[in-house]
Write a protein that holds these residues in place. Structure first.
Motif, PDB file in Angstrom:
ATOM      1  N   VAL A  58     -15.120  -9.314  54.400  1.00 38.24           N
ATOM      2  CA  VAL A  58     -14.475  -9.028  53.452  1.00 38.24           C
ATOM      3  C   VAL A  58     -14.833  -9.266  52.331  1.00 38.24           C
ATOM      4  O   VAL A  58     -15.113  -8.107  51.767  1.00 38.24           O
ATOM      5  CB  VAL A  58     -13.028  -9.864  53.957  1.00 38.24           C
ATOM      6  CG1 VAL A  58     -12.670 -10.061  52.085  1.00 38.24           C
ATOM      7  CG2 VAL A  58     -11.863  -9.325  54.854  1.00 38.24           C
ATOM      8  N   GLU A  59     -15.879 -10.236  52.326  1.00 39.39           N
ATOM      9  CA  GLU A  59     -16.650 -10.795  50.698  1.00 39.39           C
ATOM     10  C   GLU A  59     -17.797  -9.271  50.813  1.00 39.39           C
ATOM     11  O   GLU A  59     -17.881  -8.906  49.667  1.00 39.39           O
ATOM     12  CB  GLU A  59     -17.281 -11.180  50.795  1.00 39.39           C
ATOM     13  CG  GLU A  59     -16.308 -12.666  50.618  1.00 39.39           C
ATOM     14  CD  GLU A  59     -16.787 -14.063  50.253  1.00 39.39           C
ATOM     15  OE1 GLU A  59     -17.403 -14.634  50.603  1.00 39.39           O
ATOM     16  OE2 GLU A  59     -15.439 -15.491  50.943  1.00 39.39           O
ATOM     17  N   ALA A  60     -18.002  -8.998  52.089  1.00 40.76           N
ATOM     18  CA  ALA A  60     -19.338  -7.785  51.503  1.00 40.76           C
ATOM     19  C   ALA A  60     -18.940  -6.754  51.391  1.00 40.76           C
ATOM     20  O   ALA A  60     -19.515  -5.922  50.595  1.00 40.76           O
ATOM     21  CB  ALA A  60     -20.172  -8.012  52.667  1.00 40.76           C
ATOM     22  N   ASP A 113     -15.645  -5.629  49.360  1.00 37.25           N
ATOM     23  CA  ASP A 113     -15.518  -6.083  48.175  1.00 37.25           C
ATOM     24  C   ASP A 113     -16.030  -5.914  47.209  1.00 37.25           C
ATOM     25  O   ASP A 113     -16.292  -4.971  46.594  1.00 37.25           O
ATOM     26  CB  ASP A 113     -14.857  -7.847  47.975  1.00 37.25           C
ATOM     27  CG  ASP A 113     -13.857  -7.963  48.588  1.00 37.25           C
ATOM     28  OD1 ASP A 113     -12.778  -6.983  49.199  1.00 37.25           O
ATOM     29  OD2 ASP A 113     -13.268  -9.228  48.730  1.00 37.25           O
ATOM     30  N   LYS A 114     -18.293  -5.663  47.336  1.00 37.28           N
ATOM     31  CA  LYS A 114     -18.847  -5.459  47.400  1.00 37.28           C
ATOM     32  C   LYS A 114     -19.045  -4.341  46.935  1.00 37.28           C
ATOM     33  O   LYS A 114     -19.019  -3.806  46.276  1.00 37.28           O
ATOM     34  CB  LYS A 114     -19.852  -6.673  47.411  1.00 37.28           C
ATOM     35  CG  LYS A 114     -19.867  -7.655  47.016  1.00 37.28           C
ATOM     36  CD  LYS A 114     -21.599  -8.583  47.172  1.00 37.28           C
ATOM     37  CE  LYS A 114     -21.582  -9.854  46.556  1.00 37.28           C
ATOM     38  NZ  LYS A 114     -20.705 -11.416  47.367  1.00 37.28           N
ATOM     39  N   ILE A 115     -19.265  -3.654  48.194  1.00 40.49           N
ATOM     40  CA  ILE A 115     -19.347  -2.151  48.417  1.00 40.49           C
ATOM     41  C   ILE A 115     -18.361  -1.709  48.106  1.00 40.49           C
ATOM     42  O   ILE A 115     -18.076  -0.314  47.601  1.00 40.49           O
ATOM     43  CB  ILE A 115     -19.385  -2.085  50.072  1.00 40.49           C
ATOM     44  CG1 ILE A 115     -20.882  -3.145  51.042  1.00 40.49           C
ATOM     45  CG2 ILE A 115     -19.194  -0.678  50.222  1.00 40.49           C
ATOM     46  CD1 ILE A 115     -20.956  -3.037  51.966  1.00 40.49           C
ATOM     47  N   ARG A 116     -17.502  -1.691  48.012  1.00 43.73           N
ATOM     48  CA  ARG A 116     -15.684  -1.145  47.446  1.00 43.73           C
ATOM     49  C   ARG A 116     -15.986  -1.189  46.111  1.00 43.73           C
ATOM     50  O   ARG A 116     -16.328   0.053  45.113  1.00 43.73           O
ATOM     51  CB  ARG A 116     -14.793  -1.743  47.179  1.00 43.73           C
ATOM     52  CG  ARG A 116     -13.419  -0.433  46.735  1.00 43.73           C
ATOM     53  CD  ARG A 116     -12.482  -1.865  46.854  1.00 43.73           C
ATOM     54  NE  ARG A 116     -11.870  -1.128  48.747  1.00 43.73           N
ATOM     55  CZ  ARG A 116     -11.101   0.072  49.088  1.00 43.73           C
ATOM     56  NH1 ARG A 116     -11.693   0.991  48.712  1.00 43.73           N
ATOM     57  NH2 ARG A 116     -10.750  -0.239  50.481  1.00 43.73           N
ATOM     58  N   ASP A 117     -17.186  -2.211  45.190  1.00 42.48           N
ATOM     59  CA  ASP A 117     -17.323  -2.155  43.574  1.00 42.48           C
ATOM     60  C   ASP A 117     -18.483  -1.368  43.898  1.00 42.48           C
ATOM     61  O   ASP A 117     -17.850   0.250  42.856  1.00 42.48           O
ATOM     62  CB  ASP A 117     -17.630  -2.831  43.058  1.00 42.48           C
ATOM     63  CG  ASP A 117     -16.989  -4.392  43.057  1.00 42.48           C
ATOM     64  OD1 ASP A 117     -15.775  -4.160  43.139  1.00 42.48           O
ATOM     65  OD2 ASP A 117     -17.604  -5.326  43.002  1.00 42.48           O
ATOM     66  N   THR A 118     -19.165  -0.649  44.189  1.00 39.19           N
ATOM     67  CA  THR A 118     -20.169   0.532  44.363  1.00 39.19           C
ATOM     68  C   THR A 118     -19.076   1.784  44.623  1.00 39.19           C
ATOM     69  O   THR A 118     -19.464   2.275  44.064  1.00 39.19           O
ATOM     70  CB  THR A 118     -21.418   0.221  44.795  1.00 39.19           C
ATOM     71  OG1 THR A 118     -22.018   0.984  43.696  1.00 39.19           O
ATOM     72  CG2 THR A 118     -21.650   0.213  46.084  1.00 39.19           C
ATOM     73  N   GLY A 143      -7.541  -6.283  55.999  1.00 37.51           N
ATOM     74  CA  GLY A 143      -7.961  -7.316  54.985  1.00 37.51           C
ATOM     75  C   GLY A 143      -8.671  -6.994  53.451  1.00 37.51           C
ATOM     76  O   GLY A 143      -8.853  -7.255  51.989  1.00 37.51           O
ATOM     77  N   ALA A 144     -10.216  -6.159  53.673  1.00 36.70           N
ATOM     78  CA  ALA A 144     -10.695  -5.234  52.667  1.00 36.70           C
ATOM     79  C   ALA A 144     -10.280  -4.056  52.694  1.00 36.70           C
ATOM     80  O   ALA A 144     -10.075  -3.280  51.499  1.00 36.70           O
ATOM     81  CB  ALA A 144     -12.069  -4.661  53.255  1.00 36.70           C
ATOM     82  N   GLY A 145      -8.683  -3.581  53.027  1.00 31.59           N
ATOM     83  CA  GLY A 145      -7.779  -2.149  52.578  1.00 31.59           C
ATOM     84  C   GLY A 145      -9.019  -1.080  52.331  1.00 31.59           C
ATOM     85  O   GLY A 145      -8.685  -0.094  52.091  1.00 31.59           O
TER      86      GLY A 145
END
Lengths: 328, 328, 328, 328
Positions: free
Chosen positions: A152-154, A156-161, A188-190
């Motif tokens: 999920v943290e990974a 989240d980062k990919i979603r930023d970009t 969890g990551a939507g």
């Protein structure tokens, strides 16, 4: 009547998972609490065959509760799959005066343990540790919660970009036979879509859904794909197929890979590992054998290794429904 | 027969907790999925009294699933504790054509909701969100798992310096009436002692245990203390008392404070918030009211708000035993 | 001419900081690279006095580059402040055939090293490690960058709850004599006000600024306060003063405390520690002594310990201006 | 004499990097501080061509300092590479009464800006934002420090599993033309070998080094490989080649991919972005143009865009030496 257990061996086997060290620590400290000796075998069954072990006391496991990996190392042993290998391991256990074993790992580990126990009458208890979470008899295996958070943290980062560039990302996560990681991390990551081995939604449905998303004004999307998804295409082929059919999408692929196995265990995994391992030692001291400990409905329970190996831990199908509703 | 629900209101109230945004998002998207309107009230009951609300659609909740805090903000409203305040809120709801409310918060929130519902016949559903996890009717409240990880990561850091300096650290964590955070984070962080409101172990026992630790060669220690512990001493007095009685200990205090309320929600809290909130909307659309949704034994269930408020969610006493065994 | 250096000792002293392990590792591996022996003394000068040391080789420092704290532990030694203590330490060094020492720590550490070197002709090189970053002769000390990130992540969490509740938070960070942490973390966390030891802005100015913020519609605020700020009030008194004078503010206090010293070092601190320590060993092997290595303008340099101790590392005043502009 | 600057435009272009939002925030707030209007263009040059912009004030940039990605989104615009495209952009700027532009991005962005400025006399200032850090005229570009930490945290996780299984991992990191990320993250993660575009060590040297490692008893290893390494083999081919030639190694590959672009910016990147952007606005208000701001030797400086584009930011060769010493 079973022989009194005076010395317990512990090992980790198969793919490593975060929290295995917390489990080793709890086995060792519970042994110390009950004035029982404890030794650790290196590299799973291979260490038993090679007679590589080390005595463990409360100090040996200082400051490891929060470390990823396993201080006893892990391996998959081909030799142990032979009767000869198992005989040699059993002999070594006897020479080392090890009365019973605690096996931390997944179903491959438990299958080996059951054979060892049946052929050589060595009591074993299994402690489920695998990020895949596909073990029957426990709602949670050690390492699964940590892997979900890593994923999920990974994402989240990919979603930023993805959001910054209006891109569509295919993210491959672990799970060759089970969609636990994909389904839960995807919610969890939507994620807009989740592809798992348990359900073949078909590539066409994916196209439809992405097309609908785009019409609704969604400009970036995340699709989470299990290693073992059933579309018949791997994640790169999927991305290519979408690019060809929906050319307005700038599709990219990320394969998360082995970062999913490592990292500091979450609080959940540390507590789970601790509780399961205390129980495992107590069962052995209580004369029990050939069981797997597990967490069912928030309580620590046990079932026969047989049962753990025969059944299947199914994903919660309601989560698929939740995922569909939320990607509206 | 209950009136058809065409527009649902949602708000967050009381102390905020990580995952509340994931819950708001799921409420909004589930409404969209079922073609039901959704509005959000700001600052809990105060926004209902002040008539401050905003229409919410799928786009309003974009990219908030991973944000701490609550986009609707939160507050404790004294005015709402009066009948007059609640009448005004009810009037505003009627003017806004809001047919039912989803209340995300803890027991103060639910008490208010029950009064509102009983006095003004407005269907409400409670969604448990509080890091304290002390709500009856759910094994997990939204935000609790994240808070545990925040605490464990903080104590990991403190242990680095404790080990390097042979120090004894008292770490105060949240939990005025309940020891959930202290007990689970204490086990997860490998704390040597854990003091919780539910059990008064007495200061003398703490001294004995620390003395025993020192004799066993342990040179650094962590004691996790709930805000509401029952020793009759606050965390600073505890440290002073230990310093006076065990002068070889260099005792320090850290109060973790409000960092425990914030931060990105864990995967667990995001999925929990999503599942609970989908269910909450579906219950309202199904004509149900005055319930709280909860996760019991890994399944989403519901109980009456009454029951949620009357009962007590007790800590698992077995964890105290685990903690004692592992701090050997 | 200086004697050839055949065996180098290393120790960590004073407050620990993240990256000290990366520094120890680099000292040990550089010694191995140059076929020079290396021993580590425990607990700083106290270990030298007590003659507690251990030979270190490349394997001893395996997998510590990413660990907080220091495997050699640290301490402040009162005995070493006496001539007698230092004589005993020097004697032990000679018995252990240690030809030169590498001292990882802050100015207290270097002052001790200089005395040892002058009184007993033992070549020493200082490696600056302190989260306070107040050492002259280096733009960055080991651990400072990690501490900044720990603080900023904590304030991010506090801001979640501050925004959700319209609150004013006073956050105390480390820095008794220097405002490096407060000033940089304050800018990084988007703090509305920053109070540091180097500049007394006065409490009245703080009130004015908060009043202005409120009028501009800002409903939540973060004030970062150095331990050593010059208002004459501690952080709790400050909050009380503001509450009394600006009663519409719901002011809260968080003291971050010792979490700032621990945690995994950032990449910056690991690389910095590595570069400084390689240089430290090479200087000793090159016959140099009584120097401190430092990073000036992105290059590794060295200066005399004397100079490091006499001068003062000043904060960049331009950052105060930046902070004022950005809190508009 | 240059025209007074009354309204400044800002945009982000090219690959996004963490800290771009902190830069946008600082541009906007500095404009507000100097009573200058500010507008933001979406998707870089494409938004200028499409005339998509939004007025920005202090409130528009609330709570974005810690968000990855860019709220203005980013893109690479083919149209802007034509004279016609640039004319249209220039026209739109004039209609929007934008007197000057701040361009956040890498060298592609600056090349476009220089053309715009030369052809249409629009003052521009470049702010370097790229995780690759390959811009001349600044020691650090925004996002680079965050990317290093993302990579190092990922490799820490991979090392957990590498150590547990005695495996050799090839980890591919970003950097098509520059080895900054590989070299610094490799040292920070304690990698055994680092392959970068700037230096072709040859595959044979890698085999030798791995063979030496194994003989020295190292059982697990990490090799960090830049996308643009010069061995002539991609990371999968490298792993295969090693497996064929050193069959005792169980070699695996992880491609870190786009997670390197996202995530919360570190304190360093937030402060850097803030300082560079304040300076950029002040330069424009001071009548300057066609410059790039940069951090040289810890101070904020500026150079002509020309110079930034002509020169090359070289890696510090001393780091290669450090890496070799430390992988002993």
């Amino acid at each position: 009547m079973s022989k009194k257990v005076r010395r317990i061996g512990v090992m980790t086997s198969g793919g490593d998972s975060p929290g295995m060290n917390a489990a080793i620590r709890a086995v060792v400290r519970t042994c110390a609490y009950y004035h029982t000796e404890c030794v650790g075998f290196y590299r799973g069954y291979q260490g038993m065959i090679n007679n590589e072990y080390v005595p463990l006391n409360a100090r040996s496991v200082r400051n490891i509760i929060n470390q990823g990996g396993t201080i006893l190392q892990s391996a998959r042993s081909k030799q142990f799959m032979t009767e000869e290998g198992r005989s040699r391991a059993a002999e070594n256990l006897k020479k080392a005066e090890v009365d019973a074993m605690i096996l931390i790992g997944g179903d491959g580990t438990f299958r080996g343990g059951l054979a060892l126990s049946q052929e050589h009458d060595i009591p074993v208890i299994g402690v489920p540790g695998t990020i895949d979470n596909d073990i029957n008899g426990t709602h949670y295996a050690i390492g699964y919660d940590t892997a979900l958070n890593t994923v999920v943290e990974a994402i989240d980062k990919i979603r930023d970009t993805a959001s910054s560039h209006n891109r569509l990302f295919f993210v491959e996560v672990m799970g060759r036979d089970a969609g636990f990681i994909a389904l839960n991390s995807g919610i969890g990551a939507g994620a807009e879509e989740i592809l798992i081995p348990e359900e073949d939604l078909g590539v066409e449905r994916l196209l439809d859904s992405l097309e609908r998303s785009r019409r609704a004004g969604k400009t970036s999307s995340i699709v989470v794909v299990s290693e073992g998804d059933k579309t018949g295409k791997n994640v790169f082929e999927l991305a290519d197929y979408v690019k060809k059919n929906l050319p307005y999408y700038d599709a990219r692929v990320t394969v998360l890979g082995h970062i999913q196995r490592g990292g500091r265990p979450t609080c959940f995994d540390r507590v789970l590992a601790s509780r399961l391992s205390v129980k495992a030692v107590e069962l052995l001291l209580d004369g029990k054998k050939n069981l797997m400990v597990g967490m069912m409905n928030n309580e620590i329970e046990s079932c026969s290794l047989d049962q753990a190996l025969k059944g299947k831990h199914n994903i919660n199908k309601d989560l698929l429904r939740i995922s569909e509703i939320l990607s509206t």
